[in-house]
Design an enzyme around this catalytic site. Sequence first.
Site, PDB file in Angstrom:
ATOM      1  CB  SER A  40      -0.986   0.012   1.384  1.00 22.95           C
ATOM      2  OG  SER A  40      -1.428   1.266   1.310  1.00 22.95           O
ATOM      3  CE1 TYR A  63      -4.046  -2.356   5.038  1.00 20.43           C
ATOM      4  CE2 TYR A  63      -3.424  -0.046   4.880  1.00 20.43           C
ATOM      5  CZ  TYR A  63      -3.818  -1.222   4.481  1.00 20.43           C
ATOM      6  OH  TYR A  63      -3.848  -1.450   3.114  1.00 20.43           O
TER       7      TYR A  63
END
Length: 281
Positions: A152, A165
């Site tokens: 990401s 995360y």
Amino acid sequence: MTDLADVARQRDTIDPDPYALVTGASRGIGFALARELAQRGFDLMIVSEDDAIHEAAHALRNSGAAVVPIRADLRTSDGVDIVAAAMLAAGSPPAIAALNAGVGVSGAFIETALADELNLLSLNVVSVVHLSKHLLPMMVAAGRGRVLYTASIAADLPGPFMAVYAASKAFVLSFAEAVRNELQETGVSITAVLPGPTDTDFFRRAGMLDTKAATGHKDDPALVAREALEALFEGEDQRVAGALRNKLMDTMAHLAPDKTNAALHRRMTEPGSGEGRPRAR
């Protein structure tokens, strides 16, 4: 839940060479990756934790691919072992493996539930290592294979209000780059894809619908999948996928200090930051 007997019965369902493995394939980027691979002529082994994997398999068969759906919870060792058994039953490792399964948790770290954070780490980090431990030696022994890891753009930014995360995706990116270096000249290629906000169920599942990231522009998962596979087949080490703004943000992340990057990320992910903004797709 798929069991080992189910895997054995599906032994001859897919062509053992080549086929592609995609985790987190029932929806979102994972489904888009699987569909793109099917259109490129690959048979598929697709994995997800819920029954939607069977609906995904039905849709993907319309592309002409043979599809083995595996319902397995990759947060557990048993779930990973089911996927490893399926690869052995196929008679060869996949030519392509997209380790895409992941989940987010949103909120201030001191307020989020520890169980949710540990589940996130089990899926986003531990399962990646565990499944890679099965997969990569098989590929090296075969002398070929390509592995795509879904990271990401959060991997390059400290992530307030999704601290665990963002850290998990930083792990995935670092792991992919390190293993890529180790495996040079083995015939096995490793690529990491770094999507930005994408139009999937991620934000709802992570409890982020009131954030600027969720209400702002989001990329089409089909576009992210195409760019990811383009990078994979071209042998790139990593690619920031999606809109130009994602690439600009990632470039800024490499130039700015972490304090600045954390503040930038906070504006996107702080609860309530998207209130009053129209929902964009």
